[in-house]
Scaffold this active site. Structure first.
Site, mmCIF file in Angstrom:
data_model
loop_
_atom_site.group_PDB
_atom_site.id
_atom_site.type_symbol
_atom_site.label_atom_id
_atom_site.label_comp_id
_atom_site.label_asym_id
_atom_site.label_seq_id
_atom_site.Cartn_x
_atom_site.Cartn_y
_atom_site.Cartn_z
ATOM 1 N N GLU A 144 -6.497 10.274 -12.280
ATOM 2 C CA GLU A 144 -6.364 11.540 -13.007
ATOM 3 C C GLU A 144 -7.372 11.642 -14.142
ATOM 4 O O GLU A 144 -7.866 12.714 -14.471
ATOM 5 C CB GLU A 144 -4.929 11.749 -13.539
ATOM 6 N N THR B 179 -0.436 -18.915 18.873
ATOM 7 C CA THR B 179 -1.659 -18.130 19.075
ATOM 8 C C THR B 179 -2.898 -19.003 18.845
ATOM 9 O O THR B 179 -3.888 -18.883 19.559
ATOM 10 C CB THR B 179 -1.661 -16.914 18.123
HETATM 11 C C1 AOF Z 1 -2.222 6.002 -12.941
HETATM 12 N N1 AOF Z 1 -3.317 6.416 -12.241
HETATM 13 O O1 AOF Z 1 -4.962 6.032 -10.775
HETATM 14 C C2 AOF Z 1 -3.409 4.320 -11.112
HETATM 15 C C3 AOF Z 1 -2.223 3.921 -11.805
HETATM 16 O O2 AOF Z 1 -4.032 -2.477 -14.906
HETATM 17 P P1 AOF Z 1 -4.220 -1.011 -15.010
HETATM 18 O O3 AOF Z 1 -4.477 -0.499 -16.365
HETATM 19 O O4 AOF Z 1 -5.202 -0.467 -13.993
HETATM 20 O O5 AOF Z 1 -2.793 -0.380 -14.647
HETATM 21 C C4 AOF Z 1 -2.226 -0.662 -13.429
HETATM 22 C C5 AOF Z 1 -0.929 0.086 -13.273
HETATM 23 O O6 AOF Z 1 -1.126 1.478 -13.464
HETATM 24 C C6 AOF Z 1 -0.454 -0.095 -11.844
HETATM 25 O O7 AOF Z 1 0.457 -1.131 -11.708
HETATM 26 C C7 AOF Z 1 0.197 1.222 -11.539
HETATM 27 O O8 AOF Z 1 1.527 1.190 -11.979
HETATM 28 C C8 AOF Z 1 -0.599 2.199 -12.383
HETATM 29 N N2 AOF Z 1 -1.691 2.702 -11.577
HETATM 30 N N3 AOF Z 1 -1.676 4.814 -12.682
HETATM 31 O O9 AOF Z 1 -1.754 6.718 -13.804
HETATM 32 C C9 AOF Z 1 -3.941 5.625 -11.366
HETATM 33 N N4 AOF Z 1 -4.028 3.484 -10.248
HETATM 34 ZN ZN ZN Z 2 -3.207 5.616 -15.588
#
Ligand code: AOF
Ligand code: ZN
Length: 370
Positions: free
Chosen positions: A58, A200
């Site tokens: 976002e 396998t």
């Molecule tokens: C969002 N938008 O595009 C994503 C989110 O380690 P960080 O700072 O990247 O945070 C990771 C956490 O943020 C992850 O576990 C998930 O809960 C959220 N990811 N949140 O608002 C995003 N990729």
């Molecule tokens: Zn975020």
């Protein structure tokens, strides 16, 4: 005109499709897509979470939209985060952008990042939770991993029309077509590990590497479930263990045997399956330690039966080829379950099905899982 329900569905699904392009690049994070639209639903910008540790979806979508986002709507497949992780909280960027409405498809199951809805509402932004069938599919792996600590597991097999994975004499190359196998190689290049069984290894001596791809997104580790360490020391998986991390999961006693020492010397990790918590507990611990977020199972009936019995399979990706073996001694894809009724058998729900001439490829959800 404001964004009506069918437009919400359409825009949210657009965000989901944008997000899905991150598969294989964002894990162990979540695939996330964002669309910024004006109050009447005209799309201004879109973006996705592109790689693990990178900026959140976002934030970059709002940056692209710039001032035009004021008074508009942000649609995002995951609730905007409200924490300082690798990046600052998305809620701050959302509030600064001036959008009046945020539509998200999934509450963040990660407690550290959750709370975005409340923070945005405190800032006067309208927040709507609007999941669609597509966003549920998109978010299932992240929700599963966060809630259970288990890797997302896709069982893949190729079978004949009469449900056999080899002839009675063990011949199986190739049941599915070249095009189908290319799809498997692409998926191999997007997962963290490939799980197979000793059966396998003994039958096919596979390497389980992604091949014929311009560029694999990941190089999956290989994991063999081999209770008694029957894998031959000259198996392809063992001789290439110096280049590609390889783990054997065996019974606890075997893990300290002299034979285990030989595998260790060859560069193979040997891990004992914890007796109390079984394969489930061991996989959970290994997934945490090795960062296995997504696994593909390419095993035979014995391993698949065990994984299904332990409730470890999330999806089944099945290739059916128009071939009939017609031999009751030929193996099927899953063994050892022996239910006494159809109701107590493993139930699958077909999520999609495509024809890739001459094969049919189907993806199933395993009932009782995510
Ligand atoms: C969002 N938008 O595009 C994503 C989110 O380690 P960080 O700072 O990247 O945070 C990771 C956490 O943020 C992850 O576990 C998930 O809960 C959220 N990811 N949140 O608002 C995003 N990729
Ligand atoms: Zn975020």
């Amino acid at each position: 005109m404001s964004i009506d329900r069918s437009n919400l569905d359409r825009l949210m699904d657009r965000a989901a499709r944008v997000a899905a392009r991150g598969h294989g690049l964002v894990e162990p994070g979540c695939m996330v897509g964002a669309v910024v639209a004006t109050a009447d639903g005209t799309v201004l910008a879109e973006d996705r979470y592109r790689r693990y540790g990178g900026p959140h979806a976002e934030r970059t979508a709002l940056e692209k939209a710039g001032d035009a986002a004021r008074g508009g709507t942000l649609l995002v497949t995951l609730e905007p985060c409200d924490h300082h992780g690798k990046t600052p909280p998305c809620t701050e960027a959302v509030i600064a952008s001036g959008v009046s409405t945020v539509v998200h498809a999934c509450h963040d199951p990660n407690e550290l990042a959750a709370g975005g809805t409340e923070a945005l509402r405190r800032a006067g932004i309208t927040v709507i939770h609007h999941p669609t069938p597509l966003t549920e599919l998109l978010n299932a792996p992240h929700v599963h991993r966060t809630r259970t600590g288990l890797p997302w597991m896709i069982a893949k097999w190729a079978q004949t029309l009469d449900g056999r994975i080899a002839t009675g004499s063990g011949h199986s190359k190739w049941i599915s077509s070249t095009r189908s196998r290319r799809l498997v190689h692409r998926e191999r290049g997007r997962v963290d590990a490939i799980l197979t069984g000793v059966g396998t290894v003994l039958a096919d001596d596979p390497l389980l590497t992604p091949r014929d791809l311009r560029r694999a997104r990941r190089r999956p580790e290989r994991v063999v479930v081999d209770d008694q360490l029957d894998t031959p020391l000259d198996a392809g998986l063992v001789t290439t263990a110096g280049d590609i991390p390889t783990t054997i999961l065996c019974r606890m006693e075997a893990s300290t045997s002299a034979r285990a020492g030989e595998f260790l010397a060859a560069g193979v990790r040997v891990v004992g399956i914890d007796e109390a918590s079984g394969l489930r507990g061991t996989l959970r611990a290994e997934a945490a330690g090795r960062r296995w977020s997504t696994m593909m199972v390419e095993g035979g009936g014995g391993l698949l039966g065990r994984l299904f019995r332990d409730g470890l399979v999330n999806r089944a990706l099945v290739f059916s080829a128009p071939v009939l073996v017609g031999d009751e001694s030929a193996p099927g894809p899953v063994r050892g379950l022996a239910p006494d009724s159809i109701e107590s058998s493993i139930q699958l729900e077909r999520l999609w099905s495509i024809e890739r001439d001459p094969d049919r490829i189907e993806l199933f959800r395993v009932a009782g899982g995510e």
